[in-house]
Each structure stands twice: as C-alpha cells, then as structure tokens.
Design a protein around this motif. Structure first.
Motif, PDB file in Angstrom:
ATOM      1  N   THR A  90      10.502   7.419   5.263  1.00 54.04           N
ATOM      2  CA  THR A  90      10.139   6.037   4.987  1.00 54.04           C
ATOM      3  C   THR A  90       8.750   6.016   4.369  1.00 54.04           C
ATOM      4  O   THR A  90       7.857   6.721   4.834  1.00 54.04           O
ATOM      5  N   THR A  92       5.943   3.578   1.451  1.00 56.10           N
ATOM      6  CA  THR A  92       5.722   2.310   0.762  1.00 56.10           C
ATOM      7  C   THR A  92       5.378   2.572  -0.697  1.00 56.10           C
ATOM      8  O   THR A  92       4.769   3.588  -1.035  1.00 56.10           O
ATOM      9  N   GLU A 127       8.605  -1.507   1.374  1.00 52.73           N
ATOM     10  CA  GLU A 127       8.852  -0.355   2.229  1.00 52.73           C
ATOM     11  C   GLU A 127      10.222   0.195   1.866  1.00 52.73           C
ATOM     12  O   GLU A 127      11.196  -0.546   1.853  1.00 52.73           O
TER      13      GLU A 127
ATOM     14  N   LYS E 101       7.623   9.534   8.448  1.00 54.03           N
ATOM     15  CA  LYS E 101       7.040   8.395   7.751  1.00 54.03           C
ATOM     16  C   LYS E 101       5.873   8.891   6.917  1.00 54.03           C
ATOM     17  O   LYS E 101       5.018   9.621   7.400  1.00 54.03           O
ATOM     18  N   ILE E 105       2.967   2.274   7.000  1.00 59.20           N
ATOM     19  CA  ILE E 105       4.227   1.534   6.868  1.00 59.20           C
ATOM     20  C   ILE E 105       3.985   0.102   7.297  1.00 59.20           C
ATOM     21  O   ILE E 105       3.219  -0.151   8.234  1.00 59.20           O
TER      22      ILE E 105
END
Lengths: 155, 137, 192, 87, 106, 142
Positions: A90, A92, A127, E101, E105
């Motif tokens: 994940t 951005t 995101e 990640k 975030i």
C-alpha cells in the motif's frame, strides 16, 4: 448551451438504440430526451462534472493507450494468481490534475487496470493498493498521471 | 431414463424450493426471515408457471418474420409478469408491518411478542378492564 | 435440444444451493445478499425458459427494488436472528412430507417442453395469431397484457397503487392507536 | 462455440458462489455478488446468440444497471446505517 | 469470410473464458478483500472485453452491435466505481490490508 | 456519500442516460421485451440512485412528494380514462378498436396510453415506497 449538447447526445443514443424510425417514435424520443434534460437540469447535474466535454478531443487516443495497459496488467495479474506469489503493498501517489473530473478519471484508470486499486482519495493524494511490487512501480513512475493530465489539457 | 429424469428435474427442484420457502415461513420465528421465505415461495411458483409454458426448440413469443419456428406459450408469462410486481408491493407492505411491530413491541421475534401479549392479558385480568372495553377506546 | 434442458437443470440446482444456504444463515445482511443473488439467478433462469419479459421484470423488480426495500427496512431492525427455543422438528417434518407428496405427484405432470401438453392446446395459438392480425404488434406478451387481458392489468395496477397507499399510511408519523393504548407490559417491566 | 462460453460462465459462477457462501467479511460477499452479476450479464448476451435471438440485449443492460444500484445501496447501508442518511 | 470471423470469435471467447475462470480462482485463492478486488477486476475488464469483442465479430455492423458496445461501456464505467467504493469502505471500517506499507498512508 | 467524488461524478453522468433508457423501454414495449412495469421500475431506480448518493433531502427537492402523490393517482386515472373514453365513443370498456381510424391503429394508441398509465403508477409507487422506508426514523421522532 450544455443542456443542448446533452440533448443531442441523448437523441443520438435514442436513435441508435431504437431501430424503428416512424414519426410517432421519433417524436416520442424527442419528448423523452427533453424530459431527461429537464430533470437533469432540475437536479443541477449539467455542469463540468456531469458533462465533461473537454475530454472529447483527446479521448480516443487515451482510450487506446488505456486498453493496452489493461491488457498488459490482465496478463500479469493472471500470472500472479497462477503462481500464487502475492506480496501486496500500500502506498500513496500524488495527482497533478486541476479539475475534480480529471482526478476521478485518474483514480478510475488506476482501478480499471487489474492489480492496482485506489482505496482512498483525499484532495490530490491517492492511496493505492497493489498486488505486487511490479504493479506498484508502474504507478509510481507517474506515466498514467502524465497521460491523464495531457487528456485534461488544462496545463 | 436420464432424459426422462431431466424432463421432470425442474419440477422436483421447484417443489424443494417451495418447501424451503414454506419451512422458512412456518418454522422460523423471525418476521424478516418469514418474509424472505415468502419471496422464495413466490419465485418458485413463478418458476413452475414459466416451466409449463416452455416448448422444446421454441423461441420467445416476440413475432419475427424471418424466424419460422414455434413460439413458447405467452399466457403464463403475462400472468407472472403482473404477479412479480404485485409480489414486490405485498413484500413492501409486509416489511412496513414488521417495522410497525418493531416500534410497538421492540422485537420482531414471534416468541417475544406472544410473551408480551400474555403479560398484557394477565395485567388486564388483574386490573379488571376487559379486552373489549380497551379496543373500544 | 437436450442442452436447453441441461442448462435449466443446472441453474435450478444452483438456486437450490442458495436456498439451502439461506436456511443455514442467521445474520440479516447475509440473508439479504443471498436473496439478491437468488433473484439474479432466477432472472437468468427465466431467459433460458424463453420468458424474456418476465426476466426483464424479475431483474429490475425482484433483484433491484426488492433488495433495496429489504435493506431500507433492515436498517431499523435487529441485525441478528435469535436462535429459537422451540424445536423445529414438526414444521420440518410436515414440509418434508408435503414435498414428498408433491414430488410423487410430479410423475403425472407432462415432461418439460412437450408440444402436446394440454396447456399449449387451448387459447395460446389464437392469441399468437390474433396478435399479428387483430392488433398488429410483434410482442405477444404486451398485446395479451394490455389488450386481451386489459381488465386484469387494470386490477393489478390498482393493487400496486393500493399497496403503495397502504405502506404510506402505515409508515405515517402520527399513530392514534399508540396514544390510546397504554402498554401495561412496559409499565410492568418498569415497575419490576 | 457459444455453448463453450456458457460452460465457462457456469464454472465461474460456481466458483464465485463458493466465495459468497465462504466469504469472511461482508465486503467479500458484496464483491462476489457484483462479480456474479457481471458473469450473468455475459451469460445473458451469450445465451441470446446461442438461441439465435440476439436482439434481447436490453435485459443485459438492465442487469448491469441494477447490479450497480444494488451494490451502491448495500455499501450505503454500511457507511451510514440507513438509506436515508446524508452521510 | 465467415470462417475467419468465426475463428476470431473462437479466439476471443477462449481468452475471455480463461480470464474469467482465472479471475474466479483468484477470488477464492487470494488472502484478503483488497487482493480479491484485483481478481474481480480481471472478470470485469478482461472477461467482458473479450466476450463482447467476440460477439461483435459475429454480428457485423448492426443495431445489436450498438447495444453490445453500450453494455461494454456501462460495465467499464461502473466496475471501477463499485471496486473503489468497496475498497474505500473496507478501509473506513479499519480493515488493514495484508502486506507492507510504503511511506505515509492516509 | 456525496463527498466521495468518484461516486458523485459517475452518478451525475449516469443519471440522464438511465432515465432515457427507462423511457426507451416504455415506448418500445410493443416491439421487444419491455413495457410499463419494467420501465417504471427503471425510471424509479434512477431517482433512487440520486437519493442514495446525494441524500434523501436532495432527492425530495428534485422530485417533491406532493407531485409524487398526484402522479401516483394519475397513472390509474389514465388507465381507467382510456376505458371510459372508449365507452363514451360507443364501444365496451377498454375496447381500443374505436380509438383510431382503423382497428389496428386504435389498438396501437390504446396500448401506448395504457402502458403509459401503468408506467406512471409503478414508478411513482416505487419512489414513494423508497421515500417512506428511508424516511421512517425521521417521521418517528416528530
């Protein structure tokens, strides 16, 4: 002005769908299109967001590029599913478009290519969830961002 | 053997669906589940009707000059088409009744509601007010 | 032409599996989602049985509006179904017996798709012929619905109208019954 | 050829149904029902061609439409708790 | 000429079938909601695109083609919307995606 | 949900085509699958989508509930009115042959009007049902 453009788009749609060209049906079609425009006008739906006409000149070029991308990422997603090597990540990204519509187009394009999906939108930061590091790198090179900005044509 | 089984297979499954719907209506105490059961029962009846109207090798009953085959029977289609719309209207009515029951009793389980009614009834006997009198008010 | 029947048999079996899952579940939202899927497959089933108009209606009404109404009602109701105290043996047994009788009787029904079945002999051929000659529109279902059986459809429209008015009346804000009816049970609970 | 496509749709439908029944969170189920709708849209179009009456594609359009609205409604229930709320 | 179109249709259907079946396998196999969205996206994009392309080869140029294209456009329009809204709500309800990640975030 | 831009913009773009498609189904019920019942539901679903995304208040501003209630009754009146007109012209209730110059055109006009009445009733009933259910908690407080 925008209402007129919407009216003609809807009328073309009606004529293409109908297939019966008698006077009665065409007049009913004109009434129906007028009714649709009236209701859409009442709901304040006819503006730059509801009818993004500034996309049209470069739309075809963009769509062809997008389809190529979708094809490529479909292939790699299939490989990932068969191999079972899933390493989701994940991150951005920042969108450089001016209008809201173009940002939405960018977000939708990210989602439309399998392997990447926009999970959150906050102003101009998205995101993104990617199935693999390769997909993530594709987005992080910002090629799609540049393409959408070019499609928007406002910079 | 196999072809004859397939020939009435639809009926069997439709009857099973019907019984599942009936079971949900009479066996479950939750009113929302009862309405879902009613929906399933309805859909199975629709399926039974439409299955009767099918003709092997037929086409939908919309006339076309270039096709000269048999058309399936349009009559069940008409009956069921209106029944579906009426069905959703009655479902909505049932749901609104369930909402009212929930706001009156605070529950949609049949057991709770009958228990509350029983308490009501004994209360009336104790206070000496008859049921008829209360309904007249 | 056996493939048509095979497609039907397959779809109807899938519907059965969804219905069995519906019996098992106890959460309301899963019930609603499963009902939606059930209606979606029923619509596909209607298409394979040549009833395009019915499939159209089922897809838009059964799968769309029905689901939305269930969801709207669900928002104000308890989210979980309680395990019932009583045994469900008697209802289950009576359903199984009734289903068995119905399946036993199904051997007397005509096989699916036979042209010689009694239903296809009586009035349907006249409607198909008359739709072309008397009325002049290609969709037989519409011509039967609006012209031959116009009274029937008028009644159905009024039923839909009445149901709508009844729902509006039931969900209206003021409730005279509630004012008069003092709930002793609630008082009892409060006192206790 | 069309039959082969229909068989592929059937296999996909069964696999998706397994996910609907197994699914852990509700989002899984919503996603799976949405995919099931897409597969059925393909199935309806294919069946039209298979039975030589491809002019009934209107149903497939309605199907896609209802699928979309239903998914939005389910998700709205999750985000606000009722269908009437203004977020 | 008809034969060529038939062959094209066959190829398109084959690729489409593969893509929807692999997508459904992914829907079962992948670990969490966010990963499964990618598999569902495969069904929505790859599957429908190839199936509709194959059917367009069969019809030639007629009003049926217009409706096929309309179906395709509609699915291409709504599929990313539902995927995004599902993912967004799953994030709002604090379902944390599996995996690493990168960076900050939202 | 209107602060989610993706959903808002796609609703804005899709709203008019959905209504147009509903009206297309309404008026082509003679030639293909479709008719009043289905078209009413599709048109209603467009308004429901609007109410879902922009909130029920905006939906009521777009389509006020008093107009909704009037149209709800008007559909049935149109249906019955066609029957009464055919009675006044000297035929039986709901016999459309007399409405046009030839029996076939009379049937055509009659079916078109009747289907329109059905569509009006069904669409308005569905919108009214949705509004009643979605507004339930607000009406209860008053």
């Amino acid at each position: 002005m925008k209402s007129l453009i919407l009216f003609f788009i809807l009328l073309c749609l009606w004529l293409l769908m109908s297939g019966y060209y008698s006077i009665l049906l065409i007049s009913l079609g004109i009434i129906s299109c007028a009714f649709c425009v009236l209701v859409a006008n009442r709901g304040k739906l006819i503006d730059d967001e509801g009818l993004p006409i500034f996309f049209i000149p470069r739309l075809l070029n963009y769509l062809i590029w997008l389809f190529k991308e979708i094809l490529k990422s479909n292939l790699s997603t299939a490989k990932v599913i068969i191999n079972g090597k899933v390493e989701p990540e994940t991150f951005t990204v920042k969108a450089s478009q001016v209008t809201e519509v173009a940002k939405v187009t960018y977000a939708n394009s990210i989602t439309l290519t399998p392997g990447t999906v926009t999970t959150k939108m906050h102003k101009d930061v998205f995101e993104v969830h990617a199935l693999n590091a390769d997909f993530g790198n594709d987005i992080r090179t910002n090629e799609m961002d540049r393409k959408v900005t070019w499609l928007e044509g406002k910079k | 053997m196999i072809s004859s089984t397939i020939g009435i297979w639809n009926y069997w499954i439709v009857f099973c669906l019907m019984m599942i719907g009936l079971f949900l209506v009479i066996g479950r105490k939750n009113f929302l589940k009862k309405i879902v059961g009613l929906t399933i029962f309805q859909t199975s009846v629709f399926l039974l009707y439409i299955t009767f109207g099918k003709i092997k090798g037929g086409t939908p009953p919309i006339l076309n000059e270039s096709i000269n085959s048999i058309y399936s029977n349009p009559l069940p289609h008409v009956l069921i088409l209106t029944a579906i719309v009426v069905g959703v209207a009655t479902t909505a009515l049932g749901l609104s009744l369930v909402l009212r029951i929930n706001s009156e009793y605070g529950s949609i389980e049949e057991d709770d509601i009958s228990a509350q009614d029983l308490v009501d009834y004994h209360d009336e006997i104790e206070t000496g007010k008859s049921i008829d009198l209360k309904f007249k008010q | 032409m056996i493939s048509e029947l095979l497609i039907n048999a397959f779809l109807v079996t899938i519907m059965l599996s969804i219905a069995i899952a519906l019996i098992k579940t106890r959460t309301v939202i899963f019930t609603v989602i499963l009902t939606s899927a059930y209606s979606l497959i029923a619509a596909l089933m209607f298409i394979t049985l040549d009833a395009v108009d019915v499939a159209f209606t089922e897809a838009s009404v059964g799968a769309g509006i029905s689901t939305i109404l269930f969801l709207a009602a669900m928002a104000y109701l308890p989210k979980k179904e309680e395990e019932s105290i009583n045994t469900q043996f008697v209802p289950a047994l009576s359903c199984i017996i009734l289903g068995g009788i119905l399946i036993w009787c199904s051997y007397d029904l005509p096989e699916i798709g036979q042209l010689t079945a009694p239903i296809h002999q009586h009035i349907a051929p006249e409607y198909i012929k008359g739709s072309k000659e008397d009325i002049g529109i290609p969709n037989v279902v519409t011509s039967v619905l609006a012209s031959y059986r116009g009274y029937d459809t008028f009644g159905e429209t009024i039923v839909v109208f009445t149901a709508g008015v009844a729902v509006l009346a039931l969900l209206e804000k003021k409730n005279p019954v509630k004012k008069n009816r003092s709930l002793p049970s609630k008082k009892l609970k409060k006192n206790a | 050829m069309f039959l082969a496509g229909l068989i592929a749709c059937a296999i996909t439908g069964i696999l998706i149904l397994i996910r609907i029944i197994l699914g852990k969170t509700t989002f899984d189920r919503v996603l799976a029902v949405n995919s099931l709708g897409t597969v059925i849209v393909i199935g309806i179009s294919l069946h039209g061609f298979y039975s030589n009456r491809p002019e009934f594609l209107d149903i497939a359009i309605v199907y896609a439409l209802i699928n979309f609205i239903g998914t939005v409604a389910v998700l709205k229930i999750f985000s606000t708790g009722s269908l009437g709320g203004d977020n | 000429m008809v034969l060529i179109f038939d062959i094209f249709t066959g190829i398109c259907f084959f690729i489409g079938s593969l893509s929807i079946i692999i997508g459904a396998c992914g829907l079962i196999k992948l670990p969490d909601v966010f990963s499964r969205i990618h598999a569902a996206g495969m069904i929505d994009t790859g599957g429908t695109a190839f199936f509709i392309l194959g059917m367009v080869f069969q019809t030639g140029w007629s009003l049926v083609t217009v409706k096929l294209i309309l179906i395709g456009v509609f699915i291409f329009f709504t599929s990313p919307v539902t995927s995004h809204v599902t993912a967004n709500l799953a994030r709002q309800k604090d379902i944390v995606p599996v995996g690493k990640k990168i960076g900050k975030i939202l | 949900m209107h602060n989610n831009p993706i959903l808002r913009i796609s609703t804005k773009i899709l709203f008019a085509p959905i209504i147009l498609f509903g009206l297309y189904v309404q008026f082509h019920g003679d030639f293909g699958p479709g008719g009043g019942f289905q078209a009413g539901v599709i048109v209603a679903s467009a308004f429901i989508l609007y109410s879902l995304v922009f909130g029920i208040e905006a939906g009521k501003k777009l389509f006020p509930s008093n107009i909704n209630l009037i149209l709800l009754a008007l559909g049935g009146i149109i249906y019955g009115g066609v029957g009464i007109v055919s009675m006044l012209l000297g035929d039986e209730f709901l016999a459309y042959n007399i409405l046009g110059s030839s029996p076939q055109s009379g049937q055509h006009i009659g079916i078109l009007l009747v289907e329109f009445g059905v569509g009006l009733t069904v669409s308005n009933v569905m919108i009214a049902l949705f509004n009643a259910f979605a507004d339930y908690d607000k009406t209860k407080e008053k």
